[in-house]
Design a protein around this motif. Sequence first.
Motif, PDB file in Angstrom:
ATOM      1  N   ARG A   1      33.544  45.851  42.147  1.00  0.00           N
ATOM      2  CA  ARG A   1      34.773  46.601  41.903  1.00  0.00           C
ATOM      3  C   ARG A   1      35.964  45.979  42.624  1.00  0.00           C
ATOM      4  O   ARG A   1      37.067  46.501  42.565  1.00  0.00           O
ATOM      5  CB  ARG A   1      34.591  48.037  42.388  1.00  0.00           C
TER       6      ARG A   1
ATOM      7  N   ASP B   1      47.430  52.665  40.083  1.00  0.00           N
ATOM      8  CA  ASP B   1      46.285  52.839  39.192  1.00  0.00           C
ATOM      9  C   ASP B   1      45.713  51.458  38.897  1.00  0.00           C
ATOM     10  O   ASP B   1      46.382  50.618  38.290  1.00  0.00           O
ATOM     11  CB  ASP B   1      46.724  53.513  37.883  1.00  0.00           C
ATOM     12  N   TYR B   2      44.494  51.243  39.352  1.00  0.00           N
ATOM     13  CA  TYR B   2      43.882  49.917  39.182  1.00  0.00           C
ATOM     14  C   TYR B   2      42.993  49.881  37.949  1.00  0.00           C
ATOM     15  O   TYR B   2      42.268  50.838  37.655  1.00  0.00           O
ATOM     16  CB  TYR B   2      43.028  49.584  40.404  1.00  0.00           C
TER      17      TYR B   2
ATOM     18  N   ASP C   1      36.575  58.833  37.105  1.00  0.00           N
ATOM     19  CA  ASP C   1      37.922  58.297  37.286  1.00  0.00           C
ATOM     20  C   ASP C   1      38.288  57.242  36.255  1.00  0.00           C
ATOM     21  O   ASP C   1      39.246  56.534  36.388  1.00  0.00           O
ATOM     22  CB  ASP C   1      38.064  57.721  38.703  1.00  0.00           C
ATOM     23  N   ARG C   2      37.492  57.113  35.224  1.00  0.00           N
ATOM     24  CA  ARG C   2      37.874  56.118  34.218  1.00  0.00           C
ATOM     25  C   ARG C   2      37.478  56.614  32.842  1.00  0.00           C
ATOM     26  O   ARG C   2      36.541  57.413  32.712  1.00  0.00           O
ATOM     27  CB  ARG C   2      37.224  54.765  34.524  1.00  0.00           C
TER      28      ARG C   2
ATOM     29  N   ARG D   1      31.203  49.451  45.316  1.00  0.00           N
ATOM     30  CA  ARG D   1      30.386  49.694  44.123  1.00  0.00           C
ATOM     31  C   ARG D   1      29.097  50.413  44.487  1.00  0.00           C
ATOM     32  O   ARG D   1      28.630  50.362  45.630  1.00  0.00           O
ATOM     33  CB  ARG D   1      30.062  48.373  43.442  1.00  0.00           C
TER      34      ARG D   1
ATOM     35  N   GLU E   1      41.272  53.304  38.586  1.00  0.00           N
ATOM     36  CA  GLU E   1      40.825  53.733  39.904  1.00  0.00           C
ATOM     37  C   GLU E   1      42.120  54.005  40.660  1.00  0.00           C
ATOM     38  O   GLU E   1      42.919  53.104  40.871  1.00  0.00           O
ATOM     39  CB  GLU E   1      40.031  52.604  40.583  1.00  0.00           C
ATOM     40  N   ARG E   2      42.322  55.262  40.979  1.00  0.00           N
ATOM     41  CA  ARG E   2      43.610  55.626  41.560  1.00  0.00           C
ATOM     42  C   ARG E   2      43.578  55.459  43.075  1.00  0.00           C
ATOM     43  O   ARG E   2      42.693  55.968  43.738  1.00  0.00           O
ATOM     44  CB  ARG E   2      43.939  57.066  41.189  1.00  0.00           C
TER      45      ARG E   2
ATOM     46  N   TYR F   1      47.080  46.359  38.439  1.00  0.00           N
ATOM     47  CA  TYR F   1      47.443  47.743  38.760  1.00  0.00           C
ATOM     48  C   TYR F   1      48.832  48.092  38.260  1.00  0.00           C
ATOM     49  O   TYR F   1      49.691  47.227  38.127  1.00  0.00           O
ATOM     50  CB  TYR F   1      47.288  48.051  40.244  1.00  0.00           C
TER      51      TYR F   1
ATOM     52  N   GLU G   1      38.112  48.809  32.442  1.00  0.00           N
ATOM     53  CA  GLU G   1      37.486  49.853  33.259  1.00  0.00           C
ATOM     54  C   GLU G   1      38.560  50.416  34.183  1.00  0.00           C
ATOM     55  O   GLU G   1      39.255  49.677  34.859  1.00  0.00           O
ATOM     56  CB  GLU G   1      36.362  49.267  34.108  1.00  0.00           C
ATOM     57  N   GLY G   2      38.694  51.718  34.182  1.00  0.00           N
ATOM     58  CA  GLY G   2      39.678  52.316  35.068  1.00  0.00           C
ATOM     59  C   GLY G   2      40.293  53.541  34.438  1.00  0.00           C
ATOM     60  O   GLY G   2      39.819  53.992  33.398  1.00  0.00           O
TER      61      GLY G   2
END
Lengths: 256, 487
Positions: free
Chosen positions: B393, B452-453, A242-243, B386, B435-436, B467, B432-433
């Motif tokens: 996270r 989206d983070y 996802d990244r 995490r 993360e949806r 986000y 980093e990302g």
Amino acid sequence: MMEADTLERLRRALAETKALEENARVPLGHDDADAGLKGGLFRGALHEIFAVPGHEGAACGFAAAAAFRLAGKKRVLWIQQEFAAAEFGRLSATGLLELGLDPAQLLLLRVGDGVEALRAASDALGCAALGAVVIEITGEPKAIDLVASRRLTLGAAEKGVAALLLRLHAGPQASTAETRWRIRAFSPPENENWGRPAYEAELLRNRHGNPGRWVMEWNGDDGVFQEAGAPDSRLVVSAPGDRPSAAALEKARCVA
Amino acid sequence: MSPDTPLVVAAKVDNALRLSAIDRKAARLGLEEGMPLANARAMLPALTVMQANEPADRQLLERIADWCDRFTPFVALHLPDTLLLDVTGVPHLFGGEKALTEQAVNGLTRQGFTVRAAIAGTIPAARALAWYGHGTIVPLGGEAAAMAPLPVEALDLDAAVVQAFHRAGLKTVGQVAGRGRAELTARFRKEMVFALDHALGRAEKPISARRPLPDYRAECRFPEPVATHDTILATLKSLAQRLASLLEENGQGMRRLEAAFFRADGAVRRIAVETGHPLRQAEVVERLFREKLDALDDPLDPGFGYDLIRLSVSRAERAASETAGFDADLNAEREIRFLVDRLAARFGSHRVLSFQPNDTHIPEAAWIDVPAQYARPSPLPWKPVREAGEAPRRPLRFFAAPERVDVLSVGADGVPLKFRWRRVVHAARHVEGPERIAMEWWRHQTAQPTRDYFRVEDENGRRFWLYRDGIRRETAEPRWFMQGVFA
């Protein structure tokens, strides 16, 4: 005969005191820092943690990790001024959990001002069932002075409950603290992967040793501080789907 | 307001201003309650008129009721001007019914009120006799006899019914009571007959107390009013001791306590403390009140002192008997509970919090702050996001309301590279990302954009959680927010 007996008894008492004292020092896990602290942070004492401006999050993390280490299995009371939640964000249970700290162990107290914070702290320090009390103070209220720090020191010593004074937006002033730290987030010189949280911790004052400066990384899996970039720390770098990968990121940077 | 002119109070009744109350001087000069104000003015041009203020009257009656709480906790208001006190089992504390009546009347007279009082076995009888036979104390079962000579108005019935009685030549309660019940029911319906039965002690209707009655209560009266902090706390402690032994017998503990302080001059102050678990130790009760009294915004003002202090348990709960435990864990848990109660007494229970997991993947709702006094172990587990060995996270500090961020530069894949937050520009060094995280559409009326983070580390090593509100197909101009700061 009598003398030998007395001597033996004294020797034993001394050993006991020493054991007690050793027990009262809690190692952080970071070898150099623990050596500088003569074994670790003293439990029944006041420790001050100052945030380098802009690094409040890091100082808060360092304080949380230190408080939980000092507390062991006991509860931690975190005293916070009401407006701190707006300024620096509310303390998050999931954030603690991600740091490997048990949210159920924490009690949070919201107070109006420094006077209330101190009043609550001195009450809480009398409760031996607590492991540590974190007093988060924003700015430099008048109430936080030499007398207040002496009171916290005495309170912490009485029942062996650690007192951590977390100072945000404030500069050091005269106090009776056992140790005084200044914390900023560690920024590694070279590009690396996204690692564990790391702090540049400056020990400004150390009543039983020398000041020092170390880079400490918080290992939430084992609940210890360690050398930054210690062998195991960057080992597990998972690459979830996802990244973007580091390469994609590199490319992205070029485009920008 | 001139002291010499008669004083009347006027209220609007059926669209006309009528006198609702008059003073003695006005009565002497021939004015009557219920008279239209215009008529009164025509009779006496020099008249001081005040507008009726029902809420204020009610408030005053409430205050008097507070004062009357010293005689019995069963006090009920009967608007607009009557208080009903259930004194069953009480008079011996005051030296008999007569002495009790005198104390109540004298106390209120000293405060400047005109008082009428009576004691009877039923509510309407007591009420009627207070108005029409001040000072009457009706012996057991003597209601009918005591009421017989009173005018029918004393029954507090509809004006129409009273008028009908008059037309029928029934002038006194005794005359009405003498008629056959069937006759009365046919003419005036059974409600009226019930009211009559009730008044004469033939039917029962319980008094409804003004405030809920406590499960347990203990009180201490002082011949000389007390005022010092230490005496007050010592009194509370000894009262708590008494309650504790009562509770122990019934296997209960106190969860909520209310102390009522009755000042000699009539003012009453009530202060409550709560505990997280059933409690029976008097020292703990004393300590909680000490904290509470210390922290009051408007401190207890004893004036010339309190002549009665009452402690009531307004909530009791089953509690196992307290064994002086040798179990260290149990003792520690008890100490923590006591600390939480103390802090809650001082700062308010909404400010002493503990965390509980919440069953949602929305990051800012994944946990809740609950008052530690009421917190019980949650059935939900804490689940880290995490993987082992990974960095956190979720940030340690969450902003209560996510703050707007200007993203100045975006890389491929929509990664933020440079952003402004709180007027400071940060350059991202690591990102980093994304993360949806989809919002819980089933909870909202309108569609919530997907978030989206990104975890972003700036050039100083500080880590943020940003986000983007809405993915590309949802919005053309996505907005960015700062959700929190990593430790």
